[in-house]
Design an enzyme around this catalytic site. Structure first.
Site, mmCIF file in Angstrom:
data_model
loop_
_atom_site.group_PDB
_atom_site.id
_atom_site.type_symbol
_atom_site.label_atom_id
_atom_site.label_comp_id
_atom_site.label_asym_id
_atom_site.label_seq_id
_atom_site.Cartn_x
_atom_site.Cartn_y
_atom_site.Cartn_z
ATOM 1 N N HIS A 131 11.168 -51.829 32.763
ATOM 2 C CA HIS A 131 10.867 -53.062 32.011
ATOM 3 C C HIS A 131 10.171 -52.732 30.691
ATOM 4 C CE1 HIS A 131 9.452 -57.438 31.953
ATOM 5 N NE2 HIS A 131 8.709 -56.869 31.010
ATOM 6 N N GLU A 132 9.161 -51.870 30.768
ATOM 7 C CA GLU A 132 8.385 -51.555 29.556
ATOM 8 C C GLU A 132 9.206 -50.731 28.574
ATOM 9 O OE1 GLU A 132 5.869 -53.261 29.215
ATOM 10 O OE2 GLU A 132 5.647 -53.840 31.303
HETATM 11 ZN ZN ZN Z 1 7.772 -57.671 29.338
#
Ligand code: ZN
Length: 200
Positions: A131-132
């Site tokens: 996600h990051e």
């Molecule tokens: Zn995010």
């Protein structure tokens, strides 16, 4: 240290491919410290530098007591996937949808001093890394949704008054973002027991 302003969807910085970090010094150390403090303040699972308006390849993470930061990360993902799990994003307040992610991820990069770092994660940690890292490439988790979930997410984003959210003060926003991701308050398709709603 300082709590930083979190950028909300619609801000171009969230759609920009971030630049590699090339200078290691006190300024970078302060940025990492401020990002860590901001992530903790909003009870987030992770935070990427573009989310605080800095287009650099840096993210912090905090999953089940595993906390840290990585600079200029490179991901190696497993070929298989983990079970879909609801994700949220501090830059898209109030939304949560199940996202498909690879089962395991090894992230290599450097720390704020330029020393090599390599971390392997499975499950939520691997999900957080993916996600990051997406944030560093201008990708939001809603981009990875398909079918009805994608339609519902886009509709919610259209209908949400994010401009008003952006007008709020940093402190107020931090508090409201944190509480809106409390888990049970997550609307839509949130799965019971999911705790990744506070992602970055
Ligand atoms: Zn995010």
């Amino acid at each position: 240290m300082a709590i930083l302003n979190i950028r909300i969807i619609g801000d171009p910085v969230l759609r920009t491919v971030a630049d590699p970090v090339t200078e290691f010094g006190p300024e970078l150390a302060k940025l990492v410290a401020d990002m860590t403090e901001t992530m903790e303040d909003v009870d987030g699972a992770g935070l990427a530098a573009p989310q605080i308006g800095v287009s650099k390849r840096i993210f912090t993470y905090r999953i089940d007591g595993v906390e840290g930061h990585i600079i200029n990360p490179v991901l190696e993902n497993s070929e298989d996937y983990q079970a879909d799990h609801v994700e949220g994003c501090l830059s898209i307040p109030g939304l949560g949808f199940p996202v498909r992610r690879f089962r395991a991820t090894r992230v290599t990069g450097v720390d704020m001093h330029g020393n090599p770092v390599s971390i392997e994660g499975e499950g939520m940690l691997a999900r957080c890394f993916q996600h990051e890292n997406d944030h560093l490439n201008g990708i939001l988790y809603t981009d990875r949704l398909e079918g009805e979930d994608r339609k519902a997410a886009l509709r919610s984003i259209r209908n949400a008054n994010y401009d008003a959210v952006t007008e709020r003060t940093t402190a107020k926003r931090a508090k409201s973002v944190g509480s809106s991701f409390g888990g049970s308050s997550l609307g839509g398709n949130s799965a019971p027991g999911s705790s990744f709603g506070a992602a970055g």
